[in-house]
Enzyme design. Sequence first.
Site, PDB file in Angstrom:
ATOM      1  CG  ASP A  25      -2.059   0.975   1.113  1.00  0.00           C
ATOM      2  OD1 ASP A  25      -2.398   1.372  -0.025  1.00  0.00           O
ATOM      3  OD2 ASP A  25      -2.623   1.356   2.156  1.00  0.00           O
ATOM      4  CG  ASN A  73      -7.585  -2.450  -5.009  1.00  0.00           C
ATOM      5  OD1 ASN A  73      -6.605  -3.157  -4.830  1.00  0.00           O
ATOM      6  ND2 ASN A  73      -7.950  -1.519  -4.132  1.00  0.00           N
TER       7      ASN A  73
END
Length: 249
Positions: A25, A73
């Site tokens: 991330d 996502n």
Amino acid sequence: MSLTEKASPIAPGITPPRHVAIVMDGNGRWARARHLPRTEGHRQGVGAVRRTVRFCAEQGVEVLTLFALSSENLQRPKVEIATLFELFLSVVDQELPQLEKAGVRLRFIGDIHAFSSRLQGYIHRAQERTRDNTGMTLVIAAGYGGRWDLTQAMQRLALQVQAQALRPEQITPQLMEEQLTTVGLADPDLFIRTGGEQRLSNFLLWQLAYTELFFSEVLWPDFDETELQRAFEFYAKRERRFGRITEAK
Ligand code: IPE
Ligand code: MG
């Protein structure tokens, strides 16, 4: 460091985790800090993937699972998804000979039905080409979600019950594990999340039950051997009891 050069081993006596699972991330924030489009952060993140795969293979890690793309996502803007897919494709394509040489076995987990047939073809071919390798297993979670994994496992068991091949009381944790996408892999020993957030984000929900959690402030494109070493040292200091107690001396 060149590809053939060995990483310095972690302190003697430290056993590396057998299975490392990583949430990569911070790509977007890395790019924003440089006034670049988010997609540039993803491009830079590829370098960190290479470093991580190499380091883990050299340290004797048996399974490395990377969260490349979550089910959620896929709701990001189309251009970002397109870049991620394109990157994904070119990395698999470019790295395959190197991974094959290193004996790495590739495995993809996730719901890839929404992916283009071209990408699905790449995924199948990469798995086929490396299936007999005996080195580290590199698991790429793409279109993956922990709840999706559990749901598809339950659906399969329900079908068996419906077909009267299984009675509900025969369903055990072991039987569940056999239906999860990670079947045959030991649960992760060490979970790493970069980018400073401290959450699981629907990663391997079942499989992380007893995993040691390491959160790093480093943004994914900057993630390197030094930070990996810190994570491994953190892991080596943990006492894993799996719900039991330490034996009285
Ligand atoms: C992680 O970086 C990469 C993927 C989710 C594919 P992000 O894109 O989530 O980066 P931040 O969290 O916005 O910085
Ligand atoms: Mg993020």
